[in-house]
Design a protein around this motif. Sequence first.
Motif, PDB file in Angstrom:
ATOM      1  N   TYR A 119       0.851  -1.330   0.013  1.00 31.05           N
ATOM      2  CA  TYR A 119      -0.101   0.038   0.066  1.00 31.05           C
ATOM      3  C   TYR A 119       1.022   1.229   0.002  1.00 31.05           C
ATOM      4  O   TYR A 119       0.571   2.207  -0.951  1.00 31.05           O
ATOM      5  CB  TYR A 119      -0.924   0.109   1.265  1.00 31.05           C
TER       6      TYR A 119
ATOM      7  N   ILE B 291       1.119   4.293  -5.618  1.00 35.71           N
ATOM      8  CA  ILE B 291      -0.313   4.669  -5.853  1.00 35.71           C
ATOM      9  C   ILE B 291      -0.822   3.439  -6.203  1.00 35.71           C
ATOM     10  O   ILE B 291      -2.275   3.271  -6.237  1.00 35.71           O
ATOM     11  CB  ILE B 291      -0.440   6.015  -6.467  1.00 35.71           C
TER      12      ILE B 291
ATOM     13  N   ARG C  46      -2.630   1.070  -4.196  1.00 36.69           N
ATOM     14  CA  ARG C  46      -3.759   1.584  -3.184  1.00 36.69           C
ATOM     15  C   ARG C  46      -5.295   1.284  -3.446  1.00 36.69           C
ATOM     16  O   ARG C  46      -5.749   0.881  -2.836  1.00 36.69           O
ATOM     17  CB  ARG C  46      -3.417   3.211  -2.946  1.00 36.69           C
ATOM     18  N   VAL C  47      -5.414   1.612  -4.838  1.00 34.11           N
ATOM     19  CA  VAL C  47      -6.745   1.231  -5.264  1.00 34.11           C
ATOM     20  C   VAL C  47      -7.166   0.070  -5.067  1.00 34.11           C
ATOM     21  O   VAL C  47      -8.192  -0.569  -4.464  1.00 34.11           O
ATOM     22  CB  VAL C  47      -6.866   1.817  -6.586  1.00 34.11           C
TER      23      VAL C  47
ATOM     24  N   ILE D  22      -7.528  -0.853  -1.150  1.00 42.18           N
ATOM     25  CA  ILE D  22      -8.556  -0.153  -0.593  1.00 42.18           C
ATOM     26  C   ILE D  22      -9.965  -1.019  -0.974  1.00 42.18           C
ATOM     27  O   ILE D  22     -10.512  -1.188  -0.194  1.00 42.18           O
ATOM     28  CB  ILE D  22      -8.647   1.217  -0.793  1.00 42.18           C
ATOM     29  N   GLY D  23      -9.952  -1.340  -2.478  1.00 36.67           N
ATOM     30  CA  GLY D  23     -11.161  -1.990  -2.811  1.00 36.67           C
ATOM     31  C   GLY D  23     -11.342  -3.484  -2.126  1.00 36.67           C
ATOM     32  O   GLY D  23     -12.482  -3.669  -1.856  1.00 36.67           O
TER      33      GLY D  23
END
Length: 120
Positions: free
Chosen positions: A19, A23, A26-27, A30-31
Amino acid sequence: IYNDQGRRSLGWKKVKKLYCSSIFWRVPIIGLFGANILMRGFLKDILLLKNPFRRFQEYKKARGMSYFTDILDWLGGFPFEVAKPEAILDFFRNKGFELIKLKTAGGGIANNEFVFRRAD
């Protein structure tokens, strides 16, 4: 210091490192993990016949940040240090401290809390 849970702790360390590394990671993190955390809380409230939206409304009062900010803070919290309570106790006893108060995570991933004072 988070409670050491062996493989589970190692897994979270890898997730947090990814994470924070880019970047790009991250998506999906987070998902996947963020959605899982949200759904577990939501389902728990439904099973306990509680209003699931109240969790989000009251969370900020108790924690000082929104539920969603706390999830992002958890996922991005790196470095991620873990230890068993015994290791912390041994370390401080060897430095001349005595334990005054202890609150353990009860086997979970939460923090163990210690209060020590110098044994004079």
